[in-house]
Design an enzyme around this catalytic site. Sequence first.
Site, PDB file in Angstrom:
ATOM      1  N   ASP A   1      25.758  50.716  -6.246  1.00  0.00           N
ATOM      2  CA  ASP A   1      25.847  50.942  -4.646  1.00  0.00           C
ATOM      3  C   ASP A   1      26.435  52.331  -4.660  1.00  0.00           C
ATOM      4  OD1 ASP A   1      24.847  48.292  -4.515  1.00  0.00           O
ATOM      5  OD2 ASP A   1      26.850  47.509  -4.890  1.00  0.00           O
TER       6      ASP A   1
ATOM      7  N   GLY B   1      25.518  54.729  -3.142  1.00  0.00           N
ATOM      8  CA  GLY B   1      24.852  55.391  -1.891  1.00  0.00           C
ATOM      9  C   GLY B   1      23.574  56.110  -2.485  1.00  0.00           C
ATOM     10  N   LYS B   2      22.834  55.698  -3.234  1.00  0.00           N
ATOM     11  CA  LYS B   2      21.723  56.399  -3.707  1.00  0.00           C
ATOM     12  C   LYS B   2      20.620  56.239  -2.661  1.00  0.00           C
ATOM     13  CE  LYS B   2      21.663  53.132  -6.866  1.00  0.00           C
ATOM     14  NZ  LYS B   2      22.849  52.353  -7.081  1.00  0.00           N
ATOM     15  N   GLY B   3      20.589  55.224  -1.913  1.00  0.00           N
ATOM     16  CA  GLY B   3      19.446  55.289  -0.864  1.00  0.00           C
ATOM     17  C   GLY B   3      19.627  56.393   0.195  1.00  0.00           C
TER      18      GLY B   3
ATOM     19  N   ALA C   1      18.220  45.357  -6.268  1.00  0.00           N
ATOM     20  CA  ALA C   1      18.561  46.799  -5.788  1.00  0.00           C
ATOM     21  C   ALA C   1      18.861  46.562  -4.295  1.00  0.00           C
ATOM     22  CB  ALA C   1      17.778  47.874  -6.220  1.00  0.00           C
ATOM     23  N   GLY C   2      19.523  47.214  -3.554  1.00  0.00           N
ATOM     24  CA  GLY C   2      19.765  47.092  -2.022  1.00  0.00           C
ATOM     25  C   GLY C   2      20.117  48.580  -1.773  1.00  0.00           C
ATOM     26  N   HIS C   3      19.180  49.434  -1.351  1.00  0.00           N
ATOM     27  CA  HIS C   3      19.470  50.838  -0.941  1.00  0.00           C
ATOM     28  C   HIS C   3      19.524  50.894   0.673  1.00  0.00           C
ATOM     29  CE1 HIS C   3      18.023  52.008  -5.200  1.00  0.00           C
ATOM     30  NE2 HIS C   3      19.044  51.281  -5.258  1.00  0.00           N
ATOM     31  N   THR C   4      20.860  51.320   1.162  1.00  0.00           N
ATOM     32  CA  THR C   4      21.058  51.447   2.695  1.00  0.00           C
ATOM     33  C   THR C   4      20.628  52.749   2.971  1.00  0.00           C
ATOM     34  OG1 THR C   4      22.546  49.662   2.272  1.00  0.00           O
ATOM     35  CG2 THR C   4      22.511  50.693   4.306  1.00  0.00           C
TER      36      THR C   4
ATOM     37  N   GLN D   1      20.703  50.322  -9.344  1.00  0.00           N
ATOM     38  CA  GLN D   1      21.786  49.891 -10.375  1.00  0.00           C
ATOM     39  C   GLN D   1      22.664  51.324 -10.409  1.00  0.00           C
ATOM     40  OE1 GLN D   1      18.698  48.239 -11.493  1.00  0.00           O
ATOM     41  NE2 GLN D   1      19.150  47.254  -9.508  1.00  0.00           N
TER      42      GLN D   1
ATOM     43  N   THR E   1      23.194  40.637  -1.987  1.00  0.00           N
ATOM     44  CA  THR E   1      23.834  39.247  -2.012  1.00  0.00           C
ATOM     45  C   THR E   1      24.802  38.991  -0.839  1.00  0.00           C
ATOM     46  OG1 THR E   1      25.326  39.783  -3.498  1.00  0.00           O
ATOM     47  CG2 THR E   1      23.189  39.232  -4.308  1.00  0.00           C
TER      48      THR E   1
ATOM     49  N   ARG F   1      27.746  39.638  -1.425  1.00  0.00           N
ATOM     50  CA  ARG F   1      29.029  39.263  -2.057  1.00  0.00           C
ATOM     51  C   ARG F   1      29.837  40.525  -1.736  1.00  0.00           C
ATOM     52  NH1 ARG F   1      26.974  38.279  -7.871  1.00  0.00           N
ATOM     53  NH2 ARG F   1      25.500  40.105  -7.166  1.00  0.00           N
TER      54      ARG F   1
ATOM     55  N   ARG G   1      32.251  43.115  -2.786  1.00  0.00           N
ATOM     56  CA  ARG G   1      32.445  44.216  -4.075  1.00  0.00           C
ATOM     57  C   ARG G   1      33.916  44.190  -4.533  1.00  0.00           C
ATOM     58  NH1 ARG G   1      28.685  48.636  -1.166  1.00  0.00           N
ATOM     59  NH2 ARG G   1      26.539  47.513  -1.508  1.00  0.00           N
TER      60      ARG G   1
HETATM   61  P1  GDP Z   1      23.185  52.045  -3.190  1.00  0.00           P
HETATM   62  O1  GDP Z   1      22.569  50.811  -3.854  1.00  0.00           O
HETATM   63  O2  GDP Z   1      23.462  52.983  -4.133  1.00  0.00           O
HETATM   64  O3  GDP Z   1      21.798  52.827  -2.469  1.00  0.00           O
HETATM   65  O4  GDP Z   1      23.961  51.838  -2.089  1.00  0.00           O
HETATM   66  P2  GDP Z   1      24.316  50.824  -1.157  1.00  0.00           P
HETATM   67  O5  GDP Z   1      23.497  51.112   0.019  1.00  0.00           O
HETATM   68  O6  GDP Z   1      24.195  49.313  -1.721  1.00  0.00           O
HETATM   69  O7  GDP Z   1      25.798  50.638  -0.530  1.00  0.00           O
HETATM   70  C1  GDP Z   1      26.525  52.114  -0.156  1.00  0.00           C
HETATM   71  C2  GDP Z   1      26.975  51.594   1.101  1.00  0.00           C
HETATM   72  O8  GDP Z   1      27.820  52.822   1.588  1.00  0.00           O
HETATM   73  C3  GDP Z   1      25.837  51.517   2.317  1.00  0.00           C
HETATM   74  O9  GDP Z   1      26.467  50.708   3.241  1.00  0.00           O
HETATM   75  C4  GDP Z   1      25.719  53.017   2.998  1.00  0.00           C
HETATM   76  O10 GDP Z   1      25.505  52.775   4.070  1.00  0.00           O
HETATM   77  C5  GDP Z   1      27.533  53.291   2.803  1.00  0.00           C
HETATM   78  N1  GDP Z   1      27.542  54.709   2.566  1.00  0.00           N
HETATM   79  C6  GDP Z   1      26.684  55.799   1.778  1.00  0.00           C
HETATM   80  N2  GDP Z   1      27.342  56.990   1.821  1.00  0.00           N
HETATM   81  C7  GDP Z   1      28.552  56.727   2.370  1.00  0.00           C
HETATM   82  C8  GDP Z   1      29.434  57.600   2.778  1.00  0.00           C
HETATM   83  O11 GDP Z   1      29.669  58.801   2.339  1.00  0.00           O
HETATM   84  N3  GDP Z   1      30.442  57.206   3.518  1.00  0.00           N
HETATM   85  C9  GDP Z   1      30.650  55.866   3.896  1.00  0.00           C
HETATM   86  N4  GDP Z   1      31.477  55.593   4.768  1.00  0.00           N
HETATM   87  N5  GDP Z   1      29.499  54.924   3.670  1.00  0.00           N
HETATM   88  C10 GDP Z   1      28.471  55.377   2.902  1.00  0.00           C
HETATM   89  P1  IMO Z   2      21.670  48.978  -6.348  1.00  0.00           P
HETATM   90  O1  IMO Z   2      20.360  49.516  -6.753  1.00  0.00           O
HETATM   91  C1  IMO Z   2      25.180  46.828  -7.789  1.00  0.00           C
HETATM   92  C2  IMO Z   2      24.508  43.516 -10.805  1.00  0.00           C
HETATM   93  C3  IMO Z   2      25.007  42.078 -10.356  1.00  0.00           C
HETATM   94  C4  IMO Z   2      25.192  41.540 -11.852  1.00  0.00           C
HETATM   95  C5  IMO Z   2      24.481  42.311 -12.696  1.00  0.00           C
HETATM   96  C6  IMO Z   2      23.103  41.869 -13.108  1.00  0.00           C
HETATM   97  O2  IMO Z   2      21.923  48.447  -5.071  1.00  0.00           O
HETATM   98  O3  IMO Z   2      22.943  49.972  -6.797  1.00  0.00           O
HETATM   99  P2  IMO Z   2      20.824  41.234 -12.123  1.00  0.00           P
HETATM  100  O4  IMO Z   2      20.304  40.790 -10.685  1.00  0.00           O
HETATM  101  O5  IMO Z   2      20.343  42.565 -12.379  1.00  0.00           O
HETATM  102  O6  IMO Z   2      20.393  40.206 -13.182  1.00  0.00           O
HETATM  103  O7  IMO Z   2      22.184  41.338 -12.193  1.00  0.00           O
HETATM  104  O8  IMO Z   2      24.269  43.596 -12.279  1.00  0.00           O
HETATM  105  N1  IMO Z   2      23.634  44.386  -9.941  1.00  0.00           N
HETATM  106  C7  IMO Z   2      24.104  45.304  -9.189  1.00  0.00           C
HETATM  107  N2  IMO Z   2      25.385  45.754  -8.787  1.00  0.00           N
HETATM  108  N3  IMO Z   2      24.093  47.207  -7.312  1.00  0.00           N
HETATM  109  C8  IMO Z   2      22.989  46.785  -7.797  1.00  0.00           C
HETATM  110  O9  IMO Z   2      21.872  47.486  -7.393  1.00  0.00           O
HETATM  111  C9  IMO Z   2      22.916  45.634  -8.604  1.00  0.00           C
HETATM  112  N4  IMO Z   2      21.697  45.523  -9.043  1.00  0.00           N
HETATM  113  C10 IMO Z   2      22.345  44.530 -10.150  1.00  0.00           C
HETATM  114  O10 IMO Z   2      25.597  41.932  -9.285  1.00  0.00           O
HETATM  115  O11 IMO Z   2      26.655  41.718 -12.067  1.00  0.00           O
HETATM  116 MG    MG Z   3      23.049  48.715  -3.438  1.00  0.00          MG
END
Ligand code: GDP
Ligand code: IMO
Ligand code: MG
Length: 430
Positions: A14, A16-18, A40-43, A231, A308, A310, A312
């Site tokens: 999480d 900020g890869k997406g 994964a959840g990439h925003t 991840q 999910t 949840r 963080r």
């Molecule tokens: P990923 O799994 O690495 O793609 O990241 P996620 O999407 O799970 O979580 C990153 C969260 O931070 C998302 O809600 C993004 O919209 C947000 N985000 C990403 N870059 C920034 C930033 O520079 N500032 C802020 N405030 N939010 C950000």
């Molecule tokens: P992105 O790509 C954050 C965590 C889960 C759990 C552990 C194992 O969005 O960064 P799994 O479902 O793989 O068996 O879960 O890894 N986890 C993540 N935490 N970002 C993710 O992906 C994750 N993918 C799995 O919360 O602790």
């Molecule tokens: Mg994510």
Amino acid sequence: MSKVDVLLGLQWGDEGKGKIVDVLTPGYDVIARFQGGPNAGHTLEFNGIKHVLHIIPSGIFHKDKLNVIGNGVLIEPAIFSEEVEALRQKEVEPTHNLYISKKAHLILPSHRLLDAANEQAKGNAKIGSTLKGIGPAYTDKIARTGIRVGDILEFDFREKYQLLKFQHLQIAKMLKFDVDSFRIGDMNLDEYEVKWMESLEVLRKFHLINSEYFINQCLKENKKVLAEGAQGSMLDIDFGSYPFVTSSSTITAGVCSGLGVAPSAIGRVMGITKAYCTRVGAGPFPTELFDQTGRRLCELGHEFGATTGRARRCGWIDIPALRYACMLNGVTDLIVTKPDVMNDFDEIKMCVHYNIGDKKTDEIPFEFNEVEIHPELVSFPGWKQELGEAGGYDQLPERLRTYLAAIEEKTGVRIMAVSVSPDRKDVIFK
Ligand code: GDP
Ligand code: IMO
Ligand code: MG
């Protein structure tokens, strides 16, 4: 011959890869996911639209760019099909620019059942899995009992499916799991299976390819390829805080096996870190804050899981962990996200060493889960300023630049860009 650039997370996911992949996509021809799956959840955010991707690469909104789901990825057809539908609602037609490896493995409904069964059997020691079936599906891959995307085109697919499902049900029984009460959303296993089978039709409409040939041909033609990680390095199956990890190789090495490219074909490795640190699920987190500051990071950073929902866990940036991740990945460029979350903070802290008992160390200990780690913190004054209007890197507040310079100095890696909002437009390149 060009090389594959890599973009991956250096923390517990999480980072900020997406968002960053979306921003970098105009400079590439192909964006390829190499591991993970719907955990994964990439925003992505742009033009007031917020979109979350799970299996599909984050380059998909750029219609003239190709996206590839590599052999190292796990596909859950029903989730994939929902993702495709959500894109179509935004007028993106992914069959045009998304290719899928025939060697990618499938997550069956019964893998999801087993994920729940395993977690239940672990009791208090549960991992906090996203329950998308990741662990059980990779288990079958390694045990050589898995089913791959290419198998859906074969005449004996149903037979293979039934056999594997039967085995899963036997294991669930052994684990004393109540199969009849199991639900995915509001469906029981049989109902979900119907939906899953229907979703295979969606998958069949895509270009199903031998993606290793495709990617290597692209490199031969000097096309630019970006590998998108899921991840984070601290969740890596080998080097993360085992067993509180995911079941794939989340580091640069995973690009080679997850796409079929040689180590010598890896180019730049861009590693992402938040300006602080988060973790979702169980496992060690030395800099975690249990106080008001931790709650502020969670609230201001909207730190709720994109997959999910949840909350963080939040804490200060962890330099020993970051340095470890830079070493494992061969990071050439750092990208720092979300410093804006701390705009109002009077003081910002950074963990520079670990204290374990009476020993100071910079190493992640083998006993990471068992020992009590006291982070040695240094303090930085907050910049107390909005970052929205920032032009170039030099116009960032001096106190923020001091903080960023400390990250560079302590990791030995230069910062390439800083992200200051969720939106595509707010990335400042150095
Ligand atoms: P990923 O799994 O690495 O793609 O990241 P996620 O999407 O799970 O979580 C990153 C969260 O931070 C998302 O809600 C993004 O919209 C947000 N985000 C990403 N870059 C920034 C930033 O520079 N500032 C802020 N405030 N939010 C950000
Ligand atoms: P992105 O790509 C954050 C965590 C889960 C759990 C552990 C194992 O969005 O960064 P799994 O479902 O793989 O068996 O879960 O890894 N986890 C993540 N935490 N970002 C993710 O992906 C994750 N993918 C799995 O919360 O602790
Ligand atoms: Mg994510």
